[in-house]
Design an enzyme around this catalytic site. Structure first.
Site: not given
Ligand code: ADQ
Length: 517
Positions: A156, A365
């Site tokens: 991921h 990311d």
């Molecule tokens: P993450 O590093 O966790 O995932 P991201 O892709 O931004 O990062 O996903 C975060 C998720 O958490 C989003 O769905 C977002 O809505 C949710 N989230 C963030 N802050 C929140 C809050 N305050 N309240 C509720 N929900 C919140 C890892 C990798 C990424 C990759 C994903 C999926 O680091 O690059 O996109 O996996 O493969």
């Protein structure tokens, strides 16, 4: 065929969970329900009896098999090697990478223990799909126990070049275990190239197209850019305009006519939160006409607080926001609000929709789902503008965003100004292109495409055509780029059949290119 999903953390669904779970958790659960299956991993709990205890819980035709970690395993496998060595290294942050031999031993030990437990649950026709960097050596451990099933891995987060990976002690040994997988999925073509380059440089691998041979094993490496539940998120955002959740209502009232710039991230140094706050400060300093008229809302729930670098980031983000507010604020206007808590998905969707600018500026990311959620949540008749880091995997697909270098505060500041001043026709043009792209490659498309490749169904005549047909009784019809949904200006979505200008396959190929705690 039965599907087995393995991930570091497993959340067993209860009645409430459906509403709060992220798109990936829901999509994987749906794939498991479709095939009948097993989801295996860490319960999130800590106990001393961890070694023997696998708990199985049945929900419908899905079995959840979970185990606790011991405190020593949590320290070495999870906090140590996974989150203080692999995470910073994979995000190109060599300076933050802390390698300890004892952590690496703990990491290997947990993977061995998981393999031992899982091997006893595997049946002959099972297909196994393992997720993320915590579990890289798991397939090799399963092979050692005689498992011959198809095993896939999805990574991921980013995969850096051999030079960077090579700095990790034992990196050759660790990366070599990748060859135990039949299929390795990465987010972008750059990650694919870096992994293949690493297998060649550090393990003597030989490349043949998308396949790499290491020793006696051959593995296929492909890009599968992950998507979100676009249609579901659009519906949540539309509903928020009619029935706003309390935090959103309060924010709307306190903002009044002011414009809103929103950032949503786990509190993680890879997300560039401190740099983003500084860039917003730069924007207000260099464009004083916006003072008092726009605020930044940064939502950043703490994660991994036991890791010192995260505790430091927590402190630093408070300090920077406090300094900028003191320097630039007025008695009736706070330029930056940092809120360190998680919100429901409908509240998030509502915040995105209210915001004129979505500021997504990670330093690095894998993909970044927030960029896609922001676009999915916009009002098609009056959409906001996405400012997106070129170092997010999402930038390879979302070309109509304002793409910025997050290391350059001036460039980010200029992009915020450009976004706020952008004429409506231009905003709509960019939004429609972005929406079409993310709807064509949504989370269902991703799951299906990966599983087709893993099970060998991809490319079999008839399979593509079958997938283009809307499947009755499922949440979302589109599996491929050919039929997708586009929101109309009245906010309702209508189906459009078209020759997609960017088929997801083409997207993945043309780019140099489980919500976790
Ligand atoms: P993450 O590093 O966790 O995932 P991201 O892709 O931004 O990062 O996903 C975060 C998720 O958490 C989003 O769905 C977002 O809505 C949710 N989230 C963030 N802050 C929140 C809050 N305050 N309240 C509720 N929900 C919140 C890892 C990798 C990424 C990759 C994903 C999926 O680091 O690059 O996109 O996996 O493969």
């Amino acid at each position: 065929m039965r599907l087995i999903v393995v991930s570091n953390r497993v959340t067993i669904p209860d009645r409430q969970e459906k509403a709060t779970a992220g798109g990936l958790a829901v999509a994987l659960r749906e794939a498991l329900e479709q095939h009948g299956g097993l989801w295996f991993g860490w319960s999130g709990g800590i106990s001393d009896a961890a070694v023997h205890d696998i708990r199985q819980i049945q929900r419908g035709n899905v079995t959840y098999a979970v185990t606790d970690l011991s405190e020593a395993e949590r320290q070495s496998y999870y906090l140590g090697f996974s989150n203080r060595a692999l995470w910073p290294l994979m995000h190109y942050r060599l300076g933050l990478t802390d390698f300890q031999r004892s952590d690496y031993m703990g990491y290997l030990g947990v993977n061995r223990r998981f393999a031992r437990a899982l091997a006893s649950l595997i049946q002959l026709d099972d297909v196994i799909w393992i997720h993320d960097y915590h579990l890289i050596p798991l397939a090799a451990e399963l092979r050692r126990r005689g498992v011959t099933n198809r095993i896939g891995y999805f990574h991921h987060i980013p995969w850096p070049s051999a030079d960077v990976i090579g700095a990790l002690p034992f990196s050759g040994t660790l990366i070599r275990t990748i060859a135990a997988y039949d299929l390795v999925g990465m987010q972008t073509e750059l990650d694919v190239r870096n992994l293949i380059g690493g297998l060649e440089a550090l393990c003597g691998g030989r490349r043949d197209g998308q396949r790499v041979r290491v020793g006696t094993r051959e593995t296929e490496v492909q890009a599968f850019p992950i998507g979100i539940d676009v249609e579901g998120f659009r519906r949540l955002a539309t509903a928020s305009t009619r029935q706003a959740p309390t935090p959103l209502r309060a924010t709307r009232e306190s903002l009044g006519e002011r414009k809103l710039v929103v950032g949503v991230d786990r509190l993680d140094y890879s997300k560039g939160i401190v740099q983003r706050l500084e860039a917003f400060g730069e924007f207000l300093r260099s464009h004083p006409e916006h003072r008092g008229k726009v605020s930044l809302l940064q939502i950043a729930p703490p994660s991994r607080s036991d890791v010192p670098e995260y505790a430091e980031l927590d402190r630093l983000s408070d300090e920077v926001a406090g300094r900028l507010n003191a320097q630039l604020g007025e008695f009736d206007w706070t330029p930056i609000r940092v809120v360190k808590k998680a919100y429901s998905r409908n509240a998030l969707a509502g915040f995105y929709r209210r915001a004129e600018v979505g500021l997504v500026t990670p330093m690095r990311d894998g993909m970044n789902l927030v960029a896609k959620e922001y676009v999915a949540a916009q009002n098609p008749a009056d959409p906001g503008v996405l400012v997106l880091s070129r170092f997010a995997g999402a930038a390879q697909q979302m070309r109509e965003a304002l793409i910025v270098n997050p290391y350059d505060a001036h460039e980010v500041a200029d992009a915020i100004r450009t976004a706020l001043a952008m004429p409506k026709t231009e905003r709509i043009r960019r939004f429609e292109a972005l929406y079409t792209t993310i709807a064509a490659a949504d989370i269902d498309w991703w799951t299906q495409r990966y599983l087709d490749a893993l099970t060998g169904r991809a490319g079999v005549p008839g399979v593509e055509a079958e997938r283009e047909k809307p499947r009755t009784g499922t949440r979302r019809p589109a599996r491929t780029a050919v039929i997708t949904k586009r929101p109309s200006q009245d906010g309702k979505s209508r189906k459009v059949s078209k020759e997609s200008p960017r088929k997801p396959e083409a997207l993945a190929a043309s780019h140099l290119a489980v919500v976790r705690p």
